[in-house]
Motif scaffolding. Structure first.
Motif: not given
Length: 678
Positions: A343, A373, A377, A379
């Motif tokens: 991240c 986050w 995924s 993301m």
């Protein structure tokens, strides 16, 4: 703010905020010392001028203005030209010699009669550099001059500083044991035993050594008591805790206590896995490590060393296979079994939090934004705004709601809000108003239908049905608390509030107080709650105490087998004098000795033990107490006193004190209530 003494470095702004270490020097006496016989007094009001007074006549008999080769240079800690500061002082037995600690890394012996400097006392001859000398002293017979330096080093000279007797360093010269501080290893207290056999050296980080001057070896080195517990974890009757010195202890139901990990690192942050089998740590040098307790350790990353105090950059999921840790100041690595991702956020990380389902990671820090986050995924799924800066955050137990409180963009009292978002619908649903102080803690109830928060008070919020637009709610109930208080909501909906000196358990949305019990005061202590046994475990220095959350009774104290100092304060001292100073009392070879720490110039109160080792004077807000320390400390006399104590001397026929305004207080040695001031 009545708890703070009058001091030129203490101010308040129009909003009532406390401002520390502002103002000018020279408005009060910040350094003072009596001669051994109590006939002379040295005072420092102007930072570079020591004045010596004859107490019987009240006349000034000397004035010393030290110089330094650094004067006018850029060697100081600021951009201003270097100016000599007198940081510490001692007079010999009759007041004919003055030993002054300076801010150029040296001390000096001066003759009072003609103000002449007789010697330069330093670690290495001819070496000058900015560094304060806060501990100097004479032996009781005046034959030795002792100086404390950085690196836990002490120097011993003859009375005029002409001949070096010894320069002594312990095994641990630079290692950090507690929370890092600007002058950790600087000696802050130094005393010679009455027979000149031992020398006590207490450091700014509250570690200490006692030296045998005849053999030049240590007879005591005390470090572990100064460690701070930074994390406590309880599992199946076992209690684990980790300390700033890189140690992990384990206690069991059978009362066995052992150190299961010793790394010699200086930890700033740590966390345990749910089962207590693994730990993640971040050191002051930025090293991040994964420890399999009682087995192996692995370095994961080297993150930047400078972080905001109490940053949360480490965490475990449901087990030891899911965890996160920092790669840099603005990036986290998330590991979940064989999967992992990074991240990357724009600002330095302050806090990270996993959802109870461990499918969402929430991050925030040094901005008005919170990132969410997705672990599936890998993301960033959502970015939300907290307009007043992010304070406390929490996720509801079902993982559907996110709450964040305003920390604010400045001091003072003004409205702060709490914002609540629906994570799945990705929209804000509540704005909770009423707080007028930094909102540092928020916590949902177990069902997500209420919230409790801490700012200027503890507030309870009943959350209604979600509406299409953000609904503005006001708190349903509130109670008083410390602004530094913390809280935890239990599975049975009890609300536990941990204040600075007491714990309170509330029920029915703060309406009912189940129990309220005192705990030893510690600033920003670590704690953990075991809901199975209904206990709270609280760090008390290097020890851990447990209390029942139903009765408030203390159940157990876990004390490592290490050397601990005593307190010079009697049990009932608060009711009698409201003490304004204390320290550690060491009952070790040649002692007892008193050990005080360090702080901004003029903040630490110097305490003195009588030459026979029996008594100490403790200052209070309106009077001082003579305390007998031969056994359990007990007050044997009190007499009027005011202001901040600068020095004291217990003589055969009287007790004499001086405060920061130069006022002398004295009481007969018979320790009656008779007294005079001048």
């Amino acid at each position: 703010m009545k708890n703070f003494p009058d001091h030129p470095k203490i101010q308040h702004d129009e909003q009532g905020n406390l401002l520390l270490n502002f103002g000018d020097y020279g408005k009060s006496i910040e350094v003072a010392s009596f001669s051994g016989d109590g006939s002379k007094l040295l005072t420092v009001q102007e930072v570079r001028v020591a004045k010596i007074w004859d107490l019987a006549s009240g006349n000034q008999v000397g004035e010393i203005t030290p110089t330094s080769p650094l004067e006018g240079s850029k060697s100081g800690p600021t951009a201003s030209p270097f100016i000599v500061f007198i940081e510490s002082s001692a007079l010999n037995s009759d007041g004919s010699l003055a030993l002054l600690g300076l801010n150029d890394g040296t001390a000096g012996v001066f003759r009072v009669s003609d103000n002449k400097r007789l010697s330069v006392l330093q670690v290495k001859e001819g070496e000058y550099s900015w560094g304060v000398i806060r501990a100097v002293n004479y032996s009781h017979d005046g034959s030795l001059a002792v100086v404390g330096f950085f690196g836990r080093k002490i120097g011993i000279w003859d009375s005029i500083g002409e001949n070096l007797v010894a320069m002594l360093s312990p095994k641990e010269t630079d290692r950090l044991f507690g929370t890092s501080f600007v002058r950790d290893t600087m000696i802050s207290s130094i005393t010679v035993s009455q027979d000149n056999h031992f020398i006590f050296a207490g450091n700014a980080d509250m570690t200490a050594c006692v030296w045998d001057l005849r053999t030049k070896t240590t007879v005591m080195e005390a470090y572990e008591h100064a460690e701070k517990i930074i994390q406590i974890h309880v599992k199946d009757g076992r209690v684990f805790w980790g300390t700033t010195a890189g140690n992990i202890w384990k206690a069991t139901k059978e009362n066995s206590l052992e150190k299961i990990l010793a790394t010699r690192e200086n930890w700033k942050e740590m966390t345990f896995s749910p089962q207590g089998t693994h730990a993640l740590t971040r050191s002051s040098n930025g090293q991040v490590s994964h420890h399999r307790l009682e087995h192996t350790s692995e370095v994961l990353a080297l993150a930047p060393p400078r972080w905001r105090n109490h940053a949360t950059s480490l965490g475990f999921g449901k087990n030891e296979t899911t965890y996160f840790y920092p790669l840099g100041e603005s990036s986290l690595k998330v590991v979940s079994g064989e999967k992992h991702f990074v991240c990357k956020r724009g600002e330095q990380l302050v806090k990270a939090l996993l959802s109870p389902q461990h499918d969402i990671l929430v991050t925030e820090g040094r901005s008005d934004f919170i990132e969410l986050w997705s672990l599936s995924s890998e993301m960033q799924e959502w970015l939300v705004t907290c307009p007043g800066g992010v304070g406390g955050i929490d996720i509801s137990q079902d993982g559907t709601l996110l709450a964040a409180g305003d920390i604010g963009h400045g001091g003072g009292r003004y409205p702060r809000n709490i914002y609540i978002w629906d994570i799945k619908k990705r929209k804000q649903i509540y704005i909770l108003k009423d707080h007028c102080w930094q909102i540092k803690r928020v916590a949902f109830g177990p069902k997500g239908d209420w919230l409790v928060s801490i700012g200027d008070s503890v507030r309870f919020w009943q959350l209604k049905q979600k509406s299409e637009c953000p609904e503005k709610l006001h708190s349903f109930r509130q109670i008083d608390c410390d602004r530094s208080a913390e809280l935890k909501v239990l599975a049975n909906e009890d609300i536990v509030i941990i204040n600075k000196d007491y714990v309170e358990v509330r029920q029915e949305g703060l309406k009912k107080c189940l129990v309220k019990f005192p705990i030893p005061y510690r600033y920003r202590r670590s704690w953990s709650i075991d809901e199975t046994s209904n206990e709270i475990f609280i760090a008390c220095g290097a020890k851990v105490d447990s209390f029942c959350l139903q009765t408030g009774c203390k159940r157990k104290s876990y004390s490592p087998p290490i050397l601990f100092p005593d307190s010079p304060l009697p049990t009932m001292v608060n009711e009698k004098i409201e003490p304004t100073a204390s320290g550690y009392l060491w009952r070790v070879p040649g002692g007892p000795y008193i050990h005080t720490g360090d702080g901004p110039r003029g903040w630490v109160t110097k305490l003195q033990i009588s030459s026979d080792g029996k008594y100490i004077v403790i200052p209070g807000r309106s009077k001082a107490a003579v305390v007998d320390i031969t056994g359990d400390p007990k007050i044997i006399s009190t007499f009027p006193f005011e202001g901040q104590l600068r020095d004291s001397r217990i003589l055969q026929d009287k007790v004499v004190l001086v405060n920061s305004q130069g006022k002398i207080f004295h009481s007969p040695k018979i320790f009656s209530e008779r007294n005079t001031t001048s």
